[in-house]
Design an enzyme around this catalytic site. Structure first.
Site, PDB file in Angstrom:
ATOM      1  N   PHE A 191      -5.128   4.535  -3.168  1.00 16.26           N
ATOM      2  CA  PHE A 191      -4.022   5.471  -3.452  1.00 16.26           C
ATOM      3  C   PHE A 191      -4.473   6.921  -3.573  1.00 16.26           C
ATOM      4  O   PHE A 191      -3.756   7.752  -4.124  1.00 16.26           O
ATOM      5  CB  PHE A 191      -3.282   5.045  -4.727  1.00 16.26           C
ATOM      6  CG  PHE A 191      -2.876   3.596  -4.724  1.00 16.26           C
ATOM      7  CD1 PHE A 191      -1.850   3.169  -3.899  1.00 16.26           C
ATOM      8  CD2 PHE A 191      -3.534   2.668  -5.508  1.00 16.26           C
ATOM      9  CE1 PHE A 191      -1.483   1.828  -3.860  1.00 16.26           C
ATOM     10  CE2 PHE A 191      -3.167   1.318  -5.475  1.00 16.26           C
ATOM     11  CZ  PHE A 191      -2.142   0.897  -4.661  1.00 16.26           C
ATOM     12  N   GLN A 236       4.169  -1.887   2.294  1.00 16.23           N
ATOM     13  CA  GLN A 236       3.790  -0.514   1.919  1.00 16.23           C
ATOM     14  C   GLN A 236       4.978   0.256   1.374  1.00 16.23           C
ATOM     15  O   GLN A 236       4.876   0.964   0.369  1.00 16.23           O
ATOM     16  CB  GLN A 236       3.222   0.222   3.131  1.00 16.23           C
ATOM     17  CG  GLN A 236       1.801  -0.160   3.478  1.00 16.23           C
ATOM     18  CD  GLN A 236       0.858   0.167   2.341  1.00 16.23           C
ATOM     19  OE1 GLN A 236       0.668   1.312   1.982  1.00 16.23           O
ATOM     20  NE2 GLN A 236       0.287  -0.857   1.744  1.00 16.23           N
ATOM     21  N   GLY A 282       2.204   4.928   4.504  1.00 16.86           N
ATOM     22  CA  GLY A 282       1.632   4.468   3.248  1.00 16.86           C
ATOM     23  C   GLY A 282       2.152   5.205   2.032  1.00 16.86           C
ATOM     24  O   GLY A 282       2.068   4.706   0.915  1.00 16.86           O
ATOM     25  N   GLU A 283       2.677   6.412   2.228  1.00 18.94           N
ATOM     26  CA  GLU A 283       3.025   7.237   1.080  1.00 18.94           C
ATOM     27  C   GLU A 283       4.514   7.533   0.943  1.00 18.94           C
ATOM     28  O   GLU A 283       5.004   7.757  -0.162  1.00 18.94           O
ATOM     29  CB  GLU A 283       2.222   8.549   1.139  1.00 18.94           C
ATOM     30  CG  GLU A 283       0.736   8.266   1.046  1.00 18.94           C
ATOM     31  CD  GLU A 283      -0.129   9.489   1.223  1.00 18.94           C
ATOM     32  OE1 GLU A 283      -0.429  10.134   0.224  1.00 18.94           O
ATOM     33  OE2 GLU A 283      -0.500   9.803   2.371  1.00 18.94           O
ATOM     34  N   THR A 341      -3.790  -2.092   2.621  1.00 19.27           N
ATOM     35  CA  THR A 341      -2.570  -1.780   3.364  1.00 19.27           C
ATOM     36  C   THR A 341      -2.281  -2.764   4.486  1.00 19.27           C
ATOM     37  O   THR A 341      -1.159  -2.837   4.963  1.00 19.27           O
ATOM     38  CB  THR A 341      -2.706  -0.399   4.024  1.00 19.27           C
ATOM     39  OG1 THR A 341      -3.870  -0.425   4.859  1.00 19.27           O
ATOM     40  CG2 THR A 341      -2.871   0.697   2.976  1.00 19.27           C
TER      41      THR A 341
END
Ligand code: MOS
Length: 721
Positions: free
Chosen positions: A254, A612, A677-678, A481
């Protein structure tokens, strides 16, 4: 499967192989899933090494000052103790380097200065981890204490504007914000705050270092083995080729697993003792050593015509930084990307205090920035009597507001429409406080999401093996991930072979430069290099000729391709929706359901992509309601540096969360991928805060939305809904 397939698939164009197979887009579980759930997969803290010694960190107990003495003698006499490293005997380091450039926080055990509470002042090394821990806890360190300052406020006299860099966008001043605000029919002018939030990946940080045949060999848990190897080489004045870093399995990162203290100290100890040394962090140590999301105070001013069209958008973000090492939480990224206004002003400031350096944490900048801006947009919707979605659509920009660049694609309206349809938005009464379910006041809220979808250079090699299979080597990282699995699908399509024919070797710095698993740029960057390597391989393999026993290998480096592109603003987008129930008598907020609909380019593996996005949204919920690092002003440390006192969402807090995506074709990157991913965390907290307003009629501008904040707001407004 066959080499003919490879050639057939890649002769049509030189740089973009035709996808004759279609593994990309199919649902796949992780290839290493069974190994992980059966304990076969080994993490950096698990792998046995002969002669392994164990290091245990000793952290400062004062927030500022100098080390007066370290009484190593008694500790060296304790069972199993091999060494006590400290500033008087540790190996000397070159000027500190980190992922963002010069970094004083990597200069460990170099002098007697204590910059913050929790700074490493010694490493005790022993035969077992238990012996090292016992000795570390017995080590007496005395300090010359100096006054410290750990209290963050937006108006702190030390606040300054950071220089712009790769990680810090320059301030923007376009048009006359004050004049437009004065001419506006509706104005919102509020301050929003977010607290310190702390990294706690499932797998605590761990690193083993040893010298083998003149090479420094490291097994670490990190987000980019090649970058870490280069940084280690620079810090220890070594030749780049003489450092090898591997991190095959990583249990969550992260942003926290870049280049951390425990690794640097493990290398120091292995060098001094000439033995393999491992250092593993405890949860409590993670609270002062692996970075965190700094507190922010953000003032947002919006001015609009009566119909909600924005005349002015003014966003100033001030964030906590460290006097030791600057870190800028780039919260204005959201306001640079989302809405078109006649006048735009975005400003970023930091306040350096006597605290550890903050760092990247999932969607840095975007996560806190979206809370402020998306809350303010909801306030504007209410004040102008406009539906929150229609207000956003009305203010869609033609080009990126901050940079003036065209978007590579921007499919956010489809996210609004699909999300509204699935969530039942049309049935929402715009007035707050109108729905109840027994003691619960119910509300619906939404917010927009966005995250940069960049690409960076990488190298990859592919070997056609004599048995007809293919081995891909790339210094990618799978931090949990599913990247390894996604890259297999990409390689299979690029080679036009079944995915079973592809072996994916990752996370080894010897495979050459490759961008980190970070910035939502990993998969996109690695996919490009792998695809180019497949093209290069097709040129070396002669159809029908047998493959020699050593195989045929081809390499690719995308540096020139990535650098040669026209500039575009490349972003993923989305819309998040939340339904909450608020008990105005107790202040309890429960999220009943969440939906996120995203436009994130071509989705490589729906199974792990969804995971995700849901993971990000869950964190958004946690950010909205739970997470808050509390500074103890007297000691300068955290009052809640463990998982008992640092609250975060657990199973019982998390309702059904749905994540999905709309078609989002975008050829700016040849793979069509936008990293996801974010983005799942972006907008989540605002959607929940907006839903809490809709339930109660009271705005929550400060995170987390704790019981006491709901209760105080209820009291202030005469009993809430
Ligand atoms: Mo992430 S915060 O880009 O590792």
């Amino acid at each position: 499967m066959t080499l003919l397939d490879v050639t057939a698939s890649t002769t049509t164009t030189e740089t973009t192989p035709t996808r004759t197979h279609d593994a990309v887009g199919t649902a796949n579980t992780r290839v290493e899933g069974i190994a992980k759930v059966t304990g076969q997969a080994r993490y950096a803290g698990d792998i046995p090494f002969a002669e392994l010694a164990h290091g245990w960190l000793v952290l400062s107990t004062v927030a500022r000052g100098r080390i007066r003495s370290i009484d190593a003698e008694p500790v060296l006499a304790m069972p199993g103790v091999l060494a006590v490293l400290h500033h008087e005997n540790a190996p000397r380091l070159k000027p500190g380097v980190g992922l963002m450039g010069p970094d004083a926080s990597t200069l460990l055990l170099q002098d007697d200065r204590v910059p913050y509470r929790g700074w490493p002042v010694a490493l005790v090394v022993a035969e077992t981890a238990e012996q090292a821990r016992a000795a570390a806890e017995a080590l007496v360190v005395t300090y010359e204490e100096e006054p410290h300052d750990v209290v963050f406020t937006a108006g702190h006299p030390g606040a300054y504007t950071p220089e712009s860099s790769r990680f810090v966008q320059p301030d923007v001043e376009r048009g006359d914000v004050e004049a437009e605000l004065a001419a506006s029919a509706v104005v919102v002018d509020e301050e929003y705050t977010t607290p310190e939030q702390y990294h706690n990946a499932m797998e605590p940080h761990a690193a083993m270092a040893r010298w083998e045949d003149g090479r420094l060999e490291v097994v670490d848990s990190n987000q980019g083995s090649h970058a870490v190897a280069q940084l280690l080489a620079a810090l220890f004045s070594l030749d780049g080729d003489s450092v090898r870093v591997r991190s095959e399995h990583v249990g969550g990162a992260f942003g926290s697993k870049g280049f951390n203290a425990h690794l640097i100290l493990a290398v120091m100890a292995a060098t001094q003792l000439d033995r393999p040394v491992r250092v593993v962090l405890t949860r409590r140590q993670m609270f002062s050593l692996v970075g965190y999301r700094p507190a922010t105070a953000q003032r947002v001013r919006l001015g609009a015509d009566a119909d909600g069209r924005l005349r002015a958008l003014d966003h100033e973000s001030v964030s906590l930084s460290s006097a030791l090492q600057q870190f800028v939480e780039a919260s204005t990224r959201h306001s640079r990307a989302l809405y078109g206004a006649d006048a735009l002003r975005v400003r970023t400031k930091v306040v350096p205090l006597d605290v550890g350096a903050p760092s990247f944490m999932r969607a840095p900048g975007w996560a806190p920035g979206s809370f402020a801006v998306e809350s303010a947009m909801d306030e504007l919707a209410d004040k102008s009597g406009e539906d929150p979605i229609r207000l956003r659509v009305r203010n869609e920009p033609a080009v990126a507001p901050g940079s003036g660049l065209p978007f590579s694609s921007r499919n956010i309206i489809a996210c609004y429409e699909e999300g509204a349809r699935r969530f039942g938005w049309a049935d929402r009464d715009p007035r707050p406080g109108t729905r109840r379910d027994g003691r619960w006041a119910l509300g619906l809220g939404m917010a927009a999401s966005a995250h940069s979808a960049g690409v960076a250079p990488a190298t990859a090699s592919i070997t056609a093996e004599a048995d007809g299979t293919f081995t891909v080597r790339i210094a990618a990282a799978d931090i949990g991930t599913g990247a390894r699995t996604a890259l297999i699908l990409i390689a299979a399509d690029a080679l036009a072979v079944p995915k079973e024919s592809v072996r994916m070797k990752i996370a080894d710095s010897d495979f050459g430069p490759a961008f980190l698993a970070g910035g939502s740029m990993g998969t996109t960057s690695w996919a490009w290099a792998i695809t180019e390597a497949a093209v290069a391989l097709s040129k070396k393999v002669v159809p029908g000729d047998p493959i020699p026993p050593e195989g045929i290998m081809a390499r690719a480096d995308t540096t020139e391709l990535v650098g040669g592109r026209e500039q575009r603003e490349s972003l993923g987008f989305g819309a998040q929706f939340a339904e909450v129930a608020v008990d105005v008598a107790t202040g309890e907020v429960r999220v009943r359901r969440m939906l996120g609909v995203f436009a994130v380019g071509r989705v490589v593996n729906p199974t792990t992509a969804r995971s995700q996005l849901i993971g990000g949204m869950t964190w958004g919920l946690s950010m909205a309601l739970h997470e808050e690092g509390v500074r103890d002003v007297a000691s300068g440390g955290l009052a809640n540096a463990d998982l008992a006192a640092y609250h975060f969402a657990s199973n019982a807090d998390v309702p059904v969360i749905e994540a999905d995506w709309v078609d989002d074709p975008d050829t700016y990157n040849p793979s069509g991928i936008k990293g996801l991913g974010e983005i799942g965390i972006v907008g989540g907290a605002a959607a929940i805060a907006n839903a809490v307003w809709h339930a109660t009629g009271v705005r929550q501008r400060h995170l987390p939305i704790r019981l006491d904040r709901v209760l105080m707001a209820g009291a202030a407004s005469g009993g809430g809904a």
